[in-house]
Write a protein that holds these residues in place. Structure first.
Motif, PDB file in Angstrom:
ATOM      1  N   TYR A   1      -4.431   2.127   6.374  1.00  0.00           N
ATOM      2  CA  TYR A   1      -3.535   3.179   6.849  1.00  0.00           C
ATOM      3  C   TYR A   1      -2.397   2.591   7.683  1.00  0.00           C
ATOM      4  CZ  TYR A   1      -1.931   7.330   9.355  1.00  0.00           C
ATOM      5  OH  TYR A   1      -1.164   8.317   9.877  1.00  0.00           O
ATOM      6  N   ASP A   2      -2.727   1.634   8.556  1.00  0.00           N
ATOM      7  CA  ASP A   2      -1.674   0.982   9.342  1.00  0.00           C
ATOM      8  C   ASP A   2      -0.695   0.245   8.441  1.00  0.00           C
ATOM      9  OD1 ASP A   2      -2.920   1.958  11.585  1.00  0.00           O
ATOM     10  OD2 ASP A   2      -4.053   0.115  11.965  1.00  0.00           O
ATOM     11  N   THR A   3      -1.258  -0.421   7.411  1.00  0.00           N
ATOM     12  CA  THR A   3      -0.379  -1.126   6.457  1.00  0.00           C
ATOM     13  C   THR A   3       0.541  -0.154   5.733  1.00  0.00           C
ATOM     14  OG1 THR A   3      -2.118  -2.777   6.116  1.00  0.00           O
ATOM     15  CG2 THR A   3      -0.332  -2.713   4.500  1.00  0.00           C
ATOM     16  N   LEU A   4      -0.030   0.980   5.306  1.00  0.00           N
ATOM     17  CA  LEU A   4       0.792   1.989   4.628  1.00  0.00           C
ATOM     18  C   LEU A   4       1.866   2.542   5.559  1.00  0.00           C
ATOM     19  CD1 LEU A   4      -1.867   3.966   2.557  1.00  0.00           C
ATOM     20  CD2 LEU A   4      -0.107   2.447   1.694  1.00  0.00           C
ATOM     21  N   LEU A   5       1.518   2.705   6.827  1.00  0.00           N
ATOM     22  CA  LEU A   5       2.536   3.161   7.770  1.00  0.00           C
ATOM     23  C   LEU A   5       3.671   2.150   7.891  1.00  0.00           C
ATOM     24  CD1 LEU A   5       0.457   4.736  10.691  1.00  0.00           C
ATOM     25  CD2 LEU A   5       1.844   5.918   8.989  1.00  0.00           C
ATOM     26  N   GLU A   6       3.321   0.851   7.930  1.00  0.00           N
ATOM     27  CA  GLU A   6       4.360  -0.176   7.984  1.00  0.00           C
ATOM     28  C   GLU A   6       5.222  -0.162   6.723  1.00  0.00           C
ATOM     29  OE1 GLU A   6       2.439  -3.854   8.654  1.00  0.00           O
ATOM     30  OE2 GLU A   6       1.733  -3.359  10.680  1.00  0.00           O
ATOM     31  N   VAL A   7       4.539  -0.061   5.544  1.00  0.00           N
ATOM     32  CA  VAL A   7       5.289  -0.018   4.284  1.00  0.00           C
ATOM     33  C   VAL A   7       6.178   1.217   4.245  1.00  0.00           C
ATOM     34  CG1 VAL A   7       5.064   0.192   1.774  1.00  0.00           C
ATOM     35  CG2 VAL A   7       3.560  -1.356   3.035  1.00  0.00           C
ATOM     36  N   HIS A   8       5.629   2.342   4.739  1.00  0.00           N
ATOM     37  CA  HIS A   8       6.432   3.569   4.758  1.00  0.00           C
ATOM     38  C   HIS A   8       7.652   3.402   5.653  1.00  0.00           C
ATOM     39  CE1 HIS A   8       7.420   7.793   4.659  1.00  0.00           C
ATOM     40  NE2 HIS A   8       7.378   7.841   5.984  1.00  0.00           N
ATOM     41  N   GLY A   9       7.457   2.756   6.805  1.00  0.00           N
ATOM     42  CA  GLY A   9       8.600   2.518   7.685  1.00  0.00           C
ATOM     43  C   GLY A   9       9.647   1.635   7.026  1.00  0.00           C
TER      44      GLY A   9
ATOM     45  N   LEU B   1      -4.656   8.773   0.459  1.00  0.00           N
ATOM     46  CA  LEU B   1      -5.348   8.071   1.544  1.00  0.00           C
ATOM     47  C   LEU B   1      -5.710   9.030   2.677  1.00  0.00           C
ATOM     48  CD1 LEU B   1      -3.254   4.786   1.656  1.00  0.00           C
ATOM     49  CD2 LEU B   1      -5.581   5.079   0.780  1.00  0.00           C
ATOM     50  N   LEU B   2      -4.823  10.005   2.952  1.00  0.00           N
ATOM     51  CA  LEU B   2      -5.160  10.977   3.983  1.00  0.00           C
ATOM     52  C   LEU B   2      -6.381  11.802   3.590  1.00  0.00           C
ATOM     53  CD1 LEU B   2      -1.616  12.241   5.024  1.00  0.00           C
ATOM     54  CD2 LEU B   2      -3.156  10.788   6.352  1.00  0.00           C
ATOM     55  N   LYS B   3      -6.432  12.191   2.306  1.00  0.00           N
ATOM     56  CA  LYS B   3      -7.605  12.924   1.831  1.00  0.00           C
ATOM     57  C   LYS B   3      -8.863  12.063   1.933  1.00  0.00           C
ATOM     58  CE  LYS B   3      -5.108  15.933  -1.396  1.00  0.00           C
ATOM     59  NZ  LYS B   3      -4.909  16.297  -2.806  1.00  0.00           N
TER      60      LYS B   3
ATOM     61  N   ASP C   1     -16.248   0.575   6.748  1.00  0.00           N
ATOM     62  CA  ASP C   1     -15.310   1.267   5.852  1.00  0.00           C
ATOM     63  C   ASP C   1     -14.201   1.948   6.637  1.00  0.00           C
ATOM     64  OD1 ASP C   1     -16.888   0.438   3.769  1.00  0.00           O
ATOM     65  OD2 ASP C   1     -17.981   2.347   3.575  1.00  0.00           O
ATOM     66  N   PHE C   2     -14.580   2.543   7.759  1.00  0.00           N
ATOM     67  CA  PHE C   2     -13.560   3.204   8.573  1.00  0.00           C
ATOM     68  C   PHE C   2     -12.541   2.200   9.103  1.00  0.00           C
ATOM     69  CE2 PHE C   2     -12.079   4.593  12.760  1.00  0.00           C
ATOM     70  CZ  PHE C   2     -11.453   5.771  12.408  1.00  0.00           C
ATOM     71  N   ASP C   3     -13.016   1.022   9.547  1.00  0.00           N
ATOM     72  CA  ASP C   3     -12.082  -0.010  10.021  1.00  0.00           C
ATOM     73  C   ASP C   3     -11.153  -0.457   8.901  1.00  0.00           C
ATOM     74  OD1 ASP C   3     -13.291   0.185  12.470  1.00  0.00           O
ATOM     75  OD2 ASP C   3     -14.625  -1.534  12.145  1.00  0.00           O
ATOM     76  N   GLN C   4     -11.718  -0.626   7.663  1.00  0.00           N
ATOM     77  CA  GLN C   4     -10.887  -1.030   6.522  1.00  0.00           C
ATOM     78  C   GLN C   4      -9.830   0.032   6.202  1.00  0.00           C
ATOM     79  OE1 GLN C   4     -10.977  -3.926   5.050  1.00  0.00           O
ATOM     80  NE2 GLN C   4      -9.420  -3.441   3.520  1.00  0.00           N
ATOM     81  N   LEU C   5     -10.269   1.297   6.212  1.00  0.00           N
ATOM     82  CA  LEU C   5      -9.311   2.382   5.969  1.00  0.00           C
ATOM     83  C   LEU C   5      -8.255   2.446   7.067  1.00  0.00           C
ATOM     84  CD1 LEU C   5     -11.653   5.250   4.714  1.00  0.00           C
ATOM     85  CD2 LEU C   5      -9.995   3.959   3.377  1.00  0.00           C
ATOM     86  N   GLN C   6      -8.673   2.157   8.299  1.00  0.00           N
ATOM     87  CA  GLN C   6      -7.710   2.164   9.391  1.00  0.00           C
ATOM     88  C   GLN C   6      -6.666   1.069   9.189  1.00  0.00           C
ATOM     89  OE1 GLN C   6      -7.761   4.432  11.812  1.00  0.00           O
ATOM     90  NE2 GLN C   6      -5.875   3.655  12.742  1.00  0.00           N
TER      91      GLN C   6
END
Length: 641
Positions: free
Chosen positions: A271-279, A137-139, A263-268
């Motif tokens: 990304y926020d969801t992945l950060l929550e899942v990562h936490g 996702l970062l790439k 697309d940028f908003d969707q990726l954002q």
């Protein structure tokens, strides 16, 4: 006693003992007891495990001699001795009661270690997956940012081009105005020259010229007004074709920008969801780590199985061969077998079980029976010879009766029960051996002796050549087809497991299966992994079949014959009448003519009786039976034989 001085003063007691040693010699009886004690202790073998028990016995005898010698103190001394004996017996009982907890504690520790390892593997796999997704996702975000920057550069470039075009059109407009001014000036000069020429013409009327001049000036003023109006109205106007082209480019760029922003908003959001899942994952990982540390603090280390090599007969080499590929539970069973074998070898006789009806016919003997102390290989050979004799004789009697008659015929009536007891105790002990375990289950009635789990695999199914049995081999593809022909109801996974088991000890680097090597046995009668896998699959398929039957009969309390037939047809639609009658007989144990009067039985009783017999699925599952047959031209199993 009241007037006597207490003997607790150490100085007085030491002084008194010194005076007594100087004045009083040891009694002769005491010297005899000490001499007897020394002789008894020197004659003992203190290298045995029960050395302390042996060492206690001479002191016990000396104490009994003192009790007998001092009649006056005999009751008190006897009471003291009895209390000590009772206390020692109680301590021994506690030690015996705590010994089984050692093995249970080791088993619980092993299970906890396995669970912790499973948690570690699962958590590591999840963390690796999330890290890969995060990197991906970062790439993707970096790529989208680069695309956005590129599009922004294109927009800036287009805006610059538009401004340049606008400046160009403004310059063109200014040049047009200057050109018009030059034209007007040239026209004025031309008119002045014309006036000078007309003045020279004397014949021309001055009034007429004056009127024409007024009209020309009026027309000029009117044209000048119209020209100024046109300049004011259309000075900043561009051509329609260029305007439409620029407008289309602008709309396309706006649309692309909106899409990129979406697309940028969707990726954002992702990304926020992945950060929550990562936490959450990090929190869960920390929680599991804390639980792991707590379990590690509260659990004990795994046992060092290598220590058993010095105790098991055969030394380190045999122990390594025995423990290869076994779990901790299997190692515990192995140790129990070795310990039981050692106890069995030390036992000289077996107590007879009597001649009651509940005692198996081959164990009906009163008195003590001599232990023949048979080794594992001998017992396996006797059992195999027993099965060969039964198959060749086509006996219809039960296996226990044939077992007794076989032993009487081979060893005589006098030694038959000795062999029967010795074989029975051996097969009851060695449950890890397939032949001995199966024979024990059949002799005790847990499994019927009429069943077999394997369909014979002959040489024609394994190879197309004329090789001898010693060198018979076949490619894996032909072996696969042979297994499917021998076991048509097995799934692809089970067939693949059999193929892998047949390749466990392949002696060739080529993809070949050696047919005769699949049925080899080692020195203790253990079979190859192929035979063990076939038997395990047979047991599993049998249990699954009976589980389906039990689920089908879940709504029935007392199972009648018709209920059992309906359930069997429901789970096995292709079952034939002969197999159906066989299953009904196993369940109710009555002849076919008396089935109508058969007493209904509980579901558990039906399942237990069927589990003891040879019961298996007669046809494929309903979903497998509806599969299409091979198309014309595709190979079938019999095309390869």
């Amino acid at each position: 006693l009241q007037n006597s001085q207490p003997c607790c003063d150490p100085e007085k007691r030491r002084y008194g003992s010194e005076q007594a040693s100087l004045t009083i010699a040891k009694p002769r009886y005491l010297e005899q007891m000490e001499s007897y004690l020394r002789e008894e202790l020197q004659s003992l073998d203190l290298t045995k495990d029960n050395a302390q028990e042996l060492k206690l016995q001479p002191y016990r005898e000396i104490f009994e001699f003192f009790i007998e010698a001092f009649k006056t103190y005999k009751p008190l001394l006897s009471a003291i001795k009895n209390e000590y004996e009772i206390t020692l017996d109680a301590q021994r009982e506690k030690i015996r009661a705590l010994e089984p907890l050692k093995s249970m504690f080791a088993t619980v520790s092993d299970k906890c270690t396995q669970k912790i390892s499973a948690f570690k593997k699962e958590e590591n796999a999840k963390i690796k997956t999330l890290m890969k997704e995060k990197l991906y996702l970062l790439k993707l975000i970096d790529k989208m940012k680069e695309e956005k920057d590129s599009l922004q550069a294109q927009v800036n470039k287009l805006q610059k081009n538009v401004s340049e075009e606008y400046l160009h059109y403004r310059n063109e407009c200014d040049a047009r105005k200057l050109l018009l001014a030059d034209l007007n000036e040239m026209r004025s000069q031309q008119l002045e020259m014309t006036l000078h020429q007309t003045q020279d013409i004397k014949s021309e009327d001055i009034v007429k010229l004056t009127l024409a001049l007024k009209i020309a000036r009026r027309d000029l003023t009117k044209a000048q007004v119209e020209l100024n109006t046109m300049k004011a109205d259309y000075g900043d106007v561009v051509p329609r074709r260029d305007f439409e082209s620029q407008e289309k480019k602008y709309s396309d760029l706006c649309q692309q920008t909106a899409t990129l922003q979406k697309d940028f908003d969707q990726l954002q959001k992702e990304y926020d969801t992945l950060l929550e899942v990562h936490g959450e994952t990090v929190e869960e990982r920390n929680r599991f780590y804390n639980e792991l540390q707590q379990v590690l603090r509260s659990s004990t280390p795994r046992p060092d199985w290598a220590k058993c090599a010095g105790v098991v007969p055969g030394g380190v080499d045999r122990w390594r061969f025995l423990v290869e590929g076994k779990t901790s539970n299997q190692l515990v069973d192995l140790l129990l077998e070795e310990m039981g074998a050692a106890v069995l070898r030390e036992q000289d006789v077996f107590p007879g079980l009597g001649k009651g009806d509940k005692v198996p016919v081959y164990l009906r003997y009163e008195g003590q029976v001599k232990n023949r102390k048979l080794n594992k290989k001998t017992v396996v050979n006797i059992l195999k010879d027993l099965w060969k004799e039964r198959i060749s004789a086509h006996q219809q009697s039960s296996l226990p009766e044939f077992f007794l008659s076989y032993l009487q015929k081979r060893y005589g009536d006098a030694s038959a029960f000795e062999m029967a007891y010795s074989i029975y105790e051996s097969i009851k002990l060695y449950r890890s051996n397939h032949v001995m375990s199966l024979s024990y289950d059949i002799l005790t009635g847990k499994v019927s002796s009429s069943g077999t789990c394997m369909t014979p695999l002959n040489a024609r199914q394994w190879s197309m050549g004329d090789q001898s049995c010693e060198e018979l081999s076949t490619p894996i593809s032909h072996g696969n087809l042979a297994l499917r022909a021998a076991f048509p109801l097995k799934s692809n996974e089970h067939i693949q497991e059999l193929i892998e088991a047949s390749k466990c000890k392949a002696e060739s680097t080529e993809d070949l299966i050696f047919y005769t090597a699949l049925f080899n046995e080692d020195a203790e009668g253990n079979t190859e992994p192929f035979v063990v896998k076939v038997w395990n699959q047979y047991v599993t398929e049998k249990q699954d079949y009976l589980r389906e039957l039990q689920n089908e009969l879940a709504h029935v309390i007392e199972v009648k014959v018709d209920d059992l037939k309906t359930a069997l047809y429901a789970i096995d639609p292709t079952i034939d009448n002969l197999t159906m009658d066989k299953h009904i007989y196993l369940a109710y144990q009555v002849p076919k003519e008396e089935l109508e009067q058969a007493v209904p039985l509980p579901v558990e009783t039906i399942i237990e009786k069927l589990l003891a017999g040879d019961i298996r699925r007669a046809g494929p599952l309903p979903e497998e039976a509806s599969r299409p047959t091979p198309e014309e031209g595709e190979p079938r199993d019999h095309d390869y034989y």
